[in-house]
Design an enzyme around this catalytic site. Structure first.
Site, PDB file in Angstrom:
ATOM      1  N   SER A 143     -17.254 -31.661  22.815  1.00 35.64           N
ATOM      2  CA  SER A 143     -17.846 -32.990  22.663  1.00 35.64           C
ATOM      3  C   SER A 143     -18.367 -33.251  21.260  1.00 35.64           C
ATOM      4  CB  SER A 143     -18.992 -33.151  23.652  1.00 35.64           C
ATOM      5  OG  SER A 143     -20.057 -32.278  23.307  1.00 35.64           O
ATOM      6  N   GLY A 144     -18.576 -32.177  20.502  1.00 36.39           N
ATOM      7  CA  GLY A 144     -19.228 -32.303  19.200  1.00 36.39           C
ATOM      8  C   GLY A 144     -20.666 -31.833  19.246  1.00 36.39           C
ATOM      9  N   CYS A 165     -17.441 -39.301  35.692  1.00 34.36           N
ATOM     10  CA  CYS A 165     -16.655 -38.842  34.547  1.00 34.36           C
ATOM     11  C   CYS A 165     -16.101 -37.449  34.805  1.00 34.36           C
ATOM     12  CB  CYS A 165     -17.522 -38.857  33.287  1.00 34.36           C
ATOM     13  SG  CYS A 165     -16.637 -38.386  31.781  1.00 34.36           S
ATOM     14  N   GLY A 208     -18.954 -27.039  28.314  1.00 34.56           N
ATOM     15  CA  GLY A 208     -20.306 -26.569  28.022  1.00 34.56           C
ATOM     16  C   GLY A 208     -21.309 -26.910  29.097  1.00 34.56           C
ATOM     17  N   CYS A 218     -23.859 -42.430  28.247  1.00 36.33           N
ATOM     18  CA  CYS A 218     -23.218 -42.339  26.936  1.00 36.33           C
ATOM     19  C   CYS A 218     -22.668 -43.664  26.439  1.00 36.33           C
ATOM     20  CB  CYS A 218     -22.125 -41.270  26.949  1.00 36.33           C
ATOM     21  SG  CYS A 218     -20.633 -41.725  27.873  1.00 36.33           S
TER      22      CYS A 218
END
Length: 363
Positions: A8-9, A101, A125, A197
């Protein structure tokens, strides 16, 4: 194994990918581009899915030494998560977009594509554990109770769990950040994203107002007496206390809570904390993480992503799950998931449809 690491970063997915690579797997990192407009899903530490996040994920992949790609799933995300979120609120329900999601995007679209590309599994994660047993894989709560994400993973089936890895499930968050620092990952101190998000400023009511427009109606008590007015039922959720903007205080001076939302006649019903108590619920669309239960169960249930466990008796009736609470429970919102647990093991989940309130039964 050939493993696709969803990155995801953020720090969690970066460390998860690093652990899979260190374990000897053939790992490829992939960042999911979920926003039609990458600038619209981030405000400070809120949100996700920006170009900045993609770059952070790429830099982490370079440090780990694994290939990296970006997959554009914006249209799938918008249809299965954002539009579902809006339509559920329009129907007077309270959805959980993170759970949706996981079900529709991360462990459906992504896993299906990964298997089609000859990967063996997907690693994320998420804070949860997978336990290998003779009967198959079991999904369990994470070691770190403050970060446990098993609730939003309760939609995963046994087949999906066979192809999933959650490398952080046995680690607390502080240790994950320390490990990221040791590994030289620049995201070690990156703040966690918060809230929904795709609502970058955290203003859910404002977002829904733009999507659905104003639809004024009445705020009433349980006896049908008008107490005030509102601009749209989508601005409310069952159990809500703040923001009701009722001019007249209750006769007993106690706070009022949202008891029921009816988009058809645009009515929001409010009442006391006592009137909020629920004795039982019925849920639909069950998804089982293991074998389908065949008998009545005395187990624990979690009703919100950060909610407490409560003791219940649950039974499956065809495609419906009936849940009776050992003690009356407040703030049970249709549209949310009820996730059932046997100890730390996730049995499965279902979507709350209807509730039976204690006050109604005793009337």
């Amino acid at each position: 194994m050939r493993v696709l690491a969803a990155m995801s970063g953020g720090v969690d997915s970066a460390v998860a990918a690093a652990r899979m690579a260190e374990a000897g797997h053939d790992v490829v990192g992939v960042h999911l581009a979920l926003s039609r407009n990458p600038q619209s899903y981030r405000s400070g530490a809120r949100g996700c899915c920006t170009i900045e996040d993609s770059r952070d994920a790429r830099r982490a992949a370079d440090v780990i030494g694994i290939p990296f790609y970006v997959w554009d799933l914006a249209e799938r995300f918008h249809a299965d998560v954002v539009e579902d979120f809006v339509s559920e609120y329009a129907a007077g329900r309270t959805p959980n977009p993170c759970l949706r999601c996981n079900e529709k995007v991360k462990f459906s679209a992504v896993l299906e594509r990964a298997l089609a590309l000859d990967f063996d599994a997907v690693a994320t994660g998420h804070y949860a554990r997978i336990v290998e047993t003779d009967a198959g894989r079991e999904l369990h709560r994470a070691v770190d109770p403050a970060k446990d994400q098993s609730y939003v993973l309760g939609v995963l089936t046994q087949q999906q769990l066979k192809h999933a890895f959650f490398p952080l499930g046995d680690t607390v968050k502080t240790e994950v950040r320390e490990e990221a620092e040791r590994r030289g990952l620049s995201v070690a101190a990156k703040p966690d994203s918060h809230d929904i998000c795709f609502i970058a400023d955290g203003n859910t009511a404002g977002f829904l107002g733009k999507q659905l427009g104003e639809a004024p109606g009445d705020i009433v008590d349980a006896q049908g007496n008008k107490l005030g007015e509102h601009k749209g039922t989508h601005g409310f959720t069952v159990g809500q206390r703040k923001g009701l903007k009722i001019g007249t205080p209750a006769a007993d001076g106690k706070p009022r809570f949202v008891l029921d939302i009816s988009p058809v006649d645009r009515t929001v019903t409010v009442g006391s904390r006592e009137e909020l108590a629920v004795a039982r619920l019925t849920a639909s669309k069950p998804r089982w993480c293991g074998p389908v239960p065949t008998s009545e169960m005395q187990v624990k249930a979690q009703l919100r992503a950060h909610g407490e466990e409560v003791a219940v008796t649950a039974r499956l009736d065809r495609e419906l799950v009936h849940v009776d609470f050992d003690e009356p429970t407040a703030a049970v919102a249709p549209g949310q998931a009820v996730v059932l647990y046997d100890g730390t093991r996730v049995i499965g989940s279902a979507t709350i449809d209807t509730v039976a309130r204690v006050a109604t039964q005793n009337a």
